[in-house]
Design a protein around this motif. Sequence first.
Motif, PDB file in Angstrom:
ATOM      1  N   ALA A 220       0.865  -1.179   0.000  1.00 13.59           N
ATOM      2  CA  ALA A 220       0.000   0.000   0.000  1.00 13.59           C
ATOM      3  C   ALA A 220       0.901   1.229   0.000  1.00 13.59           C
ATOM      4  O   ALA A 220       1.382   1.675   1.041  1.00 13.59           O
ATOM      5  CB  ALA A 220      -0.906  -0.007   1.220  1.00 13.59           C
ATOM      6  N   SER A 221       1.163   1.731  -1.192  1.00 19.77           N
ATOM      7  CA  SER A 221       2.133   2.809  -1.389  1.00 19.77           C
ATOM      8  C   SER A 221       1.636   3.701  -2.512  1.00 19.77           C
ATOM      9  O   SER A 221       0.994   3.226  -3.465  1.00 19.77           O
ATOM     10  CB  SER A 221       3.496   2.212  -1.755  1.00 19.77           C
ATOM     11  N   ASP A 222       1.910   5.001  -2.417  1.00 23.75           N
ATOM     12  CA  ASP A 222       1.397   5.943  -3.404  1.00 23.75           C
ATOM     13  C   ASP A 222       1.919   5.663  -4.803  1.00 23.75           C
ATOM     14  O   ASP A 222       3.059   5.227  -4.995  1.00 23.75           O
ATOM     15  CB  ASP A 222       1.789   7.377  -3.023  1.00 23.75           C
ATOM     16  N   HIS A 223       1.080   5.937  -5.791  1.00 25.61           N
ATOM     17  CA  HIS A 223       1.512   6.022  -7.178  1.00 25.61           C
ATOM     18  C   HIS A 223       2.419   7.245  -7.315  1.00 25.61           C
ATOM     19  O   HIS A 223       2.301   8.208  -6.550  1.00 25.61           O
ATOM     20  CB  HIS A 223       0.322   6.223  -8.120  1.00 25.61           C
ATOM     21  N   ARG A 224       3.269   7.252  -8.342  1.00 26.46           N
ATOM     22  CA  ARG A 224       4.088   8.427  -8.624  1.00 26.46           C
ATOM     23  C   ARG A 224       4.142   8.655 -10.131  1.00 26.46           C
ATOM     24  O   ARG A 224       4.316   7.708 -10.913  1.00 26.46           O
ATOM     25  CB  ARG A 224       5.516   8.230  -8.103  1.00 26.46           C
ATOM     26  N   VAL A 225       3.995   9.907 -10.553  1.00 26.22           N
ATOM     27  CA  VAL A 225       4.188  10.268 -11.954  1.00 26.22           C
ATOM     28  C   VAL A 225       5.293  11.311 -12.054  1.00 26.22           C
ATOM     29  O   VAL A 225       5.423  12.202 -11.206  1.00 26.22           O
ATOM     30  CB  VAL A 225       2.896  10.790 -12.622  1.00 26.22           C
TER      31      VAL A 225
ATOM     32  N   PRO B  16      -0.711  10.718  -8.127  1.00 33.54           N
ATOM     33  CA  PRO B  16      -2.036  10.715  -8.759  1.00 33.54           C
ATOM     34  C   PRO B  16      -3.178  10.375  -7.819  1.00 33.54           C
ATOM     35  O   PRO B  16      -4.315  10.810  -8.041  1.00 33.54           O
ATOM     36  CB  PRO B  16      -1.904   9.661  -9.863  1.00 33.54           C
ATOM     37  N   ASN B  17      -2.910   9.570  -6.782  1.00 31.71           N
ATOM     38  CA  ASN B  17      -3.973   9.193  -5.853  1.00 31.71           C
ATOM     39  C   ASN B  17      -4.100  10.162  -4.681  1.00 31.71           C
ATOM     40  O   ASN B  17      -4.875   9.926  -3.760  1.00 31.71           O
ATOM     41  CB  ASN B  17      -3.735   7.780  -5.320  1.00 31.71           C
ATOM     42  N   GLY B  18      -3.379  11.280  -4.720  1.00 31.35           N
ATOM     43  CA  GLY B  18      -3.443  12.268  -3.660  1.00 31.35           C
ATOM     44  C   GLY B  18      -3.491  13.674  -4.213  1.00 31.35           C
ATOM     45  O   GLY B  18      -3.556  13.889  -5.422  1.00 31.35           O
ATOM     46  N   ASN B  19      -3.446  14.654  -3.321  1.00 31.68           N
ATOM     47  CA  ASN B  19      -3.510  16.046  -3.770  1.00 31.68           C
ATOM     48  C   ASN B  19      -2.306  16.863  -3.305  1.00 31.68           C
ATOM     49  O   ASN B  19      -2.358  18.087  -3.276  1.00 31.68           O
ATOM     50  CB  ASN B  19      -4.812  16.700  -3.286  1.00 31.68           C
ATOM     51  N   ASP B  20      -1.211  16.179  -2.965  1.00 32.05           N
ATOM     52  CA  ASP B  20      -0.010  16.882  -2.531  1.00 32.05           C
ATOM     53  C   ASP B  20       0.576  17.708  -3.669  1.00 32.05           C
ATOM     54  O   ASP B  20       0.498  17.337  -4.841  1.00 32.05           O
ATOM     55  CB  ASP B  20       1.057  15.892  -2.058  1.00 32.05           C
ATOM     56  N   ALA B  21       1.198  18.840  -3.292  1.00 30.95           N
ATOM     57  CA  ALA B  21       1.928  19.634  -4.273  1.00 30.95           C
ATOM     58  C   ALA B  21       3.152  18.852  -4.743  1.00 30.95           C
ATOM     59  O   ALA B  21       3.530  17.828  -4.165  1.00 30.95           O
ATOM     60  CB  ALA B  21       2.343  20.971  -3.656  1.00 30.95           C
ATOM     61  N   GLU B  22       3.783  19.333  -5.799  1.00 26.51           N
ATOM     62  CA  GLU B  22       4.958  18.683  -6.369  1.00 26.51           C
ATOM     63  C   GLU B  22       6.065  18.548  -5.326  1.00 26.51           C
ATOM     64  O   GLU B  22       6.273  19.430  -4.499  1.00 26.51           O
ATOM     65  CB  GLU B  22       5.460  19.517  -7.545  1.00 26.51           C
ATOM     66  N   ASP B  23       6.782  17.407  -5.392  1.00 29.77           N
ATOM     67  CA  ASP B  23       7.951  17.240  -4.534  1.00 29.77           C
ATOM     68  C   ASP B  23       9.142  16.822  -5.377  1.00 29.77           C
ATOM     69  O   ASP B  23       8.988  16.221  -6.444  1.00 29.77           O
ATOM     70  CB  ASP B  23       7.690  16.203  -3.440  1.00 29.77           C
ATOM     71  N   SER B  24      10.317  17.160  -4.908  1.00 31.25           N
ATOM     72  CA  SER B  24      11.557  16.776  -5.576  1.00 31.25           C
ATOM     73  C   SER B  24      12.273  15.749  -4.717  1.00 31.25           C
ATOM     74  O   SER B  24      12.547  15.998  -3.551  1.00 31.25           O
ATOM     75  CB  SER B  24      12.455  17.997  -5.798  1.00 31.25           C
ATOM     76  N   SER B  25      12.543  14.589  -5.292  1.00 31.24           N
ATOM     77  CA  SER B  25      13.157  13.515  -4.509  1.00 31.24           C
ATOM     78  C   SER B  25      14.191  12.781  -5.339  1.00 31.24           C
ATOM     79  O   SER B  25      13.888  12.242  -6.410  1.00 31.24           O
ATOM     80  CB  SER B  25      12.088  12.524  -4.040  1.00 31.24           C
TER      81      SER B  25
ATOM     82  N   SER C 213       1.418  23.540  -7.889  1.00 30.62           N
ATOM     83  CA  SER C 213       2.011  24.495  -6.951  1.00 30.62           C
ATOM     84  C   SER C 213       1.424  24.365  -5.550  1.00 30.62           C
ATOM     85  O   SER C 213       2.043  24.773  -4.564  1.00 30.62           O
ATOM     86  CB  SER C 213       1.793  25.930  -7.441  1.00 30.62           C
ATOM     87  N   ILE C 214       0.205  23.831  -5.474  1.00 31.98           N
ATOM     88  CA  ILE C 214      -0.530  23.795  -4.211  1.00 31.98           C
ATOM     89  C   ILE C 214      -1.133  22.410  -4.006  1.00 31.98           C
ATOM     90  O   ILE C 214      -1.122  21.569  -4.906  1.00 31.98           O
ATOM     91  CB  ILE C 214      -1.652  24.859  -4.189  1.00 31.98           C
ATOM     92  N   ALA C 215      -1.667  22.178  -2.814  1.00 33.79           N
ATOM     93  CA  ALA C 215      -2.430  20.962  -2.547  1.00 33.79           C
ATOM     94  C   ALA C 215      -3.783  21.094  -3.240  1.00 33.79           C
ATOM     95  O   ALA C 215      -4.605  21.921  -2.859  1.00 33.79           O
ATOM     96  CB  ALA C 215      -2.608  20.755  -1.048  1.00 33.79           C
ATOM     97  N   GLU C 216      -4.011  20.293  -4.275  1.00 30.53           N
ATOM     98  CA  GLU C 216      -5.223  20.408  -5.081  1.00 30.53           C
ATOM     99  C   GLU C 216      -5.513  19.067  -5.736  1.00 30.53           C
ATOM    100  O   GLU C 216      -4.612  18.258  -5.965  1.00 30.53           O
ATOM    101  CB  GLU C 216      -5.046  21.502  -6.147  1.00 30.53           C
TER     102      GLU C 216
END
Length: 345
Positions: free
Chosen positions: A46-51, A64-73, A163-166
């Motif tokens: 059970a782990s987030d998708h990432r695009v 994609p399954n959440g509304n977090d703003a962009e992150d750099s990792s 840019s934002i949580a959306e």
Amino acid sequence: MAYTTINKSADYFNTKLWTGNSDATRNITGVGFQPDFTWVKNRSLASDHRVHDAVRGANKGLVPNGNDAEDSSTTAVKSFLSDGIQIGNEQSFNRNGDNHVGWFWKANGAGSSNTDGTITSTVSANQTAGFSIVKWTGNNTGGATVGHGLGAVPQMIIFRNYSIAEDWTVYHHKLSNNNHKLDLNGTGGQANVTNPYMENTTPTSSLITLGDHQRTNGSGNSIIAYCFVEKTGYSKFGSVNGNGNNDGPFVYTGFAPSFVLYKKYNAAGDWYFVDNKRPGYNNNNKRLYANTNQAEETYDLINLYSNGFKLTNSTHTYTNDSAGTYMYMAFGQSLVGSNNVPCTA
């Protein structure tokens, strides 16, 4: 069968499977091209998708399954390679012993400036395959436009203000009108947007019209859109009515689907992935949800055939309800290419 000018679909879309090993740097190769958009899921956890995409930058991820703003990792995608991606040890990509899946699309690199609209956009467009990545800065002005670079009218667009949580916003040409949308990270059916996100205007062969909604045009916010145009024998974006029967309706695509994403849109329902690389794709599908972080499940959803797919489950209202209408996006390979040349899978 539908004839196509795309004689090798794997030059533009492919699915790749791998088992994680927790290496801090690892190359995932065998994709067949340098991807510009990748969607990855840990199947075991059970782990987030990432695009990730080449326009925003390889290491800049969205969920994609959440509304977090962009992150750099630097523990996720480090770079795009000529034949795949370089990844770190982030659990969505490379958790030791876990099974992972990546879906890869080819656009046209990091993109270039497009001044077709009233807002200048950065566009990475692959007109041959009908896929573009579009980035712009919103101005909160209804009726503003951005160029998408495809030279044809998109049938499906996935928007994200990163840019934002959306929430994610999906336009599909089968929805009731151009002010209706779906949330990629939710289960709700199509909803009419009071504050228009597309100004109730159908996209044209060059432009997307924006409303003053922050999802697509927030003032000073960075917006990304993934745009898709149907290509005969390679991709299809349509809808189908369920029949509530295990022998469900057949959807003719004109090609052998290698990937299907579908959702009930006239009422609530999850988003489901099926592809031809994960074992058991007929009769006992390995189901993944696009809108949740759930691990892969074995569940009969659809059968994939040489010229389309069939809904098969009658016990779940989200998958083949007799009162349900389902939208889909599908990619695959026609049997016959240009000039009657047999295609190469």
